[in-house]
Design a protein around this motif. Sequence first.
Motif, PDB file in Angstrom:
ATOM      1  N   ILE A 295      -2.956 -13.332  16.777  1.00  0.00           N
ATOM      2  CA  ILE A 295      -2.590 -11.936  17.061  1.00  0.00           C
ATOM      3  C   ILE A 295      -1.097 -11.726  16.832  1.00  0.00           C
ATOM      4  O   ILE A 295      -0.676 -10.748  16.209  1.00  0.00           O
ATOM      5  N   PHE A 296      -0.279 -12.674  17.283  1.00  0.00           N
ATOM      6  CA  PHE A 296       1.170 -12.521  17.120  1.00  0.00           C
ATOM      7  C   PHE A 296       1.591 -12.630  15.656  1.00  0.00           C
ATOM      8  O   PHE A 296       2.617 -12.065  15.257  1.00  0.00           O
ATOM      9  N   ALA A 297       0.822 -13.361  14.857  1.00  0.00           N
ATOM     10  CA  ALA A 297       1.142 -13.443  13.424  1.00  0.00           C
ATOM     11  C   ALA A 297       1.027 -12.054  12.793  1.00  0.00           C
ATOM     12  O   ALA A 297       1.761 -11.719  11.857  1.00  0.00           O
ATOM     13  N   GLN A 298       0.112 -11.239  13.325  1.00  0.00           N
ATOM     14  CA  GLN A 298      -0.016  -9.862  12.818  1.00  0.00           C
ATOM     15  C   GLN A 298       1.217  -9.041  13.190  1.00  0.00           C
ATOM     16  O   GLN A 298       1.725  -8.254  12.391  1.00  0.00           O
ATOM     17  N   ASP A 299       1.711  -9.225  14.410  1.00  0.00           N
ATOM     18  CA  ASP A 299       2.942  -8.531  14.816  1.00  0.00           C
ATOM     19  C   ASP A 299       4.120  -8.975  13.959  1.00  0.00           C
ATOM     20  O   ASP A 299       4.960  -8.166  13.556  1.00  0.00           O
ATOM     21  N   GLU A 300       4.164 -10.293  13.712  1.00  0.00           N
ATOM     22  CA  GLU A 300       5.258 -10.854  12.910  1.00  0.00           C
ATOM     23  C   GLU A 300       5.319 -10.177  11.537  1.00  0.00           C
ATOM     24  O   GLU A 300       6.396  -9.817  11.066  1.00  0.00           O
ATOM     25  N   ASP A 301       4.162 -10.016  10.919  1.00  0.00           N
ATOM     26  CA  ASP A 301       4.102  -9.345   9.606  1.00  0.00           C
ATOM     27  C   ASP A 301       4.731  -7.962   9.666  1.00  0.00           C
ATOM     28  O   ASP A 301       5.520  -7.582   8.821  1.00  0.00           O
ATOM     29  N   ILE A 302       4.329  -7.212  10.692  1.00  0.00           N
ATOM     30  CA  ILE A 302       4.830  -5.845  10.823  1.00  0.00           C
ATOM     31  C   ILE A 302       6.337  -5.847  11.071  1.00  0.00           C
ATOM     32  O   ILE A 302       7.099  -5.129  10.429  1.00  0.00           O
ATOM     33  N   LEU A 303       6.781  -6.672  12.028  1.00  0.00           N
ATOM     34  CA  LEU A 303       8.192  -6.646  12.430  1.00  0.00           C
ATOM     35  C   LEU A 303       9.105  -7.095  11.297  1.00  0.00           C
ATOM     36  O   LEU A 303      10.177  -6.521  11.083  1.00  0.00           O
ATOM     37  N   GLU A 304       8.674  -8.104  10.552  1.00  0.00           N
ATOM     38  CA  GLU A 304       9.525  -8.593   9.457  1.00  0.00           C
ATOM     39  C   GLU A 304       9.577  -7.574   8.320  1.00  0.00           C
ATOM     40  O   GLU A 304      10.622  -7.376   7.695  1.00  0.00           O
ATOM     41  N   ALA A 305       8.455  -6.910   8.072  1.00  0.00           N
ATOM     42  CA  ALA A 305       8.453  -5.859   7.041  1.00  0.00           C
ATOM     43  C   ALA A 305       9.321  -4.690   7.491  1.00  0.00           C
ATOM     44  O   ALA A 305      10.054  -4.084   6.693  1.00  0.00           O
ATOM     45  N   GLN A 306       9.255  -4.385   8.790  1.00  0.00           N
ATOM     46  CA  GLN A 306      10.082  -3.295   9.332  1.00  0.00           C
ATOM     47  C   GLN A 306      11.563  -3.635   9.198  1.00  0.00           C
ATOM     48  O   GLN A 306      12.374  -2.789   8.785  1.00  0.00           O
ATOM     49  N   GLN A 307      11.916  -4.884   9.538  1.00  0.00           N
ATOM     50  CA  GLN A 307      13.326  -5.279   9.446  1.00  0.00           C
ATOM     51  C   GLN A 307      13.817  -5.195   7.996  1.00  0.00           C
ATOM     52  O   GLN A 307      14.921  -4.703   7.726  1.00  0.00           O
TER      53      GLN A 307
END
Length: 355
Positions: A295-307
């Motif tokens: 689940i956190f890997a999905q957040d990581e994808d979003i956050l890194e793309a956002q950054q």
Amino acid sequence: MSSRNYPLNAWYVAAWDYELKKNAMLTRTICEKKVVLFRKPDGSSVALEDACWHRLVPLSMGTLKDGTIKCRYHGLVFDAAGKCVHMPSQDTINPSACVRSFPLVERHRFAWIWMGQPHLADENLIPDLHWNDHSDWTGDGGVIGLAASYELAIDNLMDLTHETFVHPESIGNDAIADAPFTVTHSHKQVTVTRWMEGIEPPAFWGAQLGKPGLVDRWQIIHFQAPSTVALDVGVAVAGTGAKEGDRRQGVNGFVLHTFTPTTGNNSLYFWSICRNYNLSSVRLTTEWRDAVKGIFAQDEDILEAQQKAMDANPAKVFYNLNIDAGGMWARRKIDEMIQAEQHATSAVPLRIVSE
Ligand code: FES
Ligand SMILES: [Fe+2]
């Protein structure tokens, strides 16, 4: 970065307890500074600046023996307090020969480091993450190297409507985005409370409860500035009084998150998932940990793309919606801590001193 987006006078997690060893050094960059971490022979843990007093070669390139580090370049030896205790080619040791040591306290399975002014390092300020090692709870976790600012991760956790869209197959469902929530705050804390009553359980929680039918689901987000979030989450059989405090017909987890600024817009993301039932099931501990990791890997994808998008568009601004209320308060608490800090720095110029 031209200015820091985090306070220095705060406890940040440097490592999990298991990462610190007597016979091996761990290096981390924390608040833009390289540190080397290890355990002394008595088991206590140590954090030193990872730069030799003599010519700044990283001490982590040297050898660790009996709680002392011998520099790889010219053999100076430093003890766990950072004091030089041996100079191979000199009869006397320069009393000023030392490297900075940082306050480091192990609590709730994490080693907390204080990178700011040492006299302000009050252990009472360490965030409460007792679920990590209290006998009523069990769990496990990990650490993620996040190529995004910790503030974006806090935003993410303070608004769990994202679960509906980022994690639809596990913990997300429409009920989250539809449910109202309340936000309260005090000195350094923000709490966001959301109850979803009489809903279909999402897949993950339905499986945990193991009972058919509708549930009451809660998500209570406890933020402590600058970078710790404890999520109190769970479901109970609908109408059995969970909202009023009786969770006996339910399953409860605490998802712990704490972030450490490293360098630029990068951070370390320490997390764990704890539960207060089936304490003896090691299998369940592993299943929970692996499920949450995914689940956190999905957040990581979003956050890194956002950054990345932010870095590519520095002039763009964020817009706030109702769902961002918790995150806005969290950012305000962080800003208050940064503002409250004294920014007086005493930059020491690099110079060569003759002995
Ligand atoms: S640089 Fe470490 S001993 Fe010279
Ligand atoms: Fe998420």
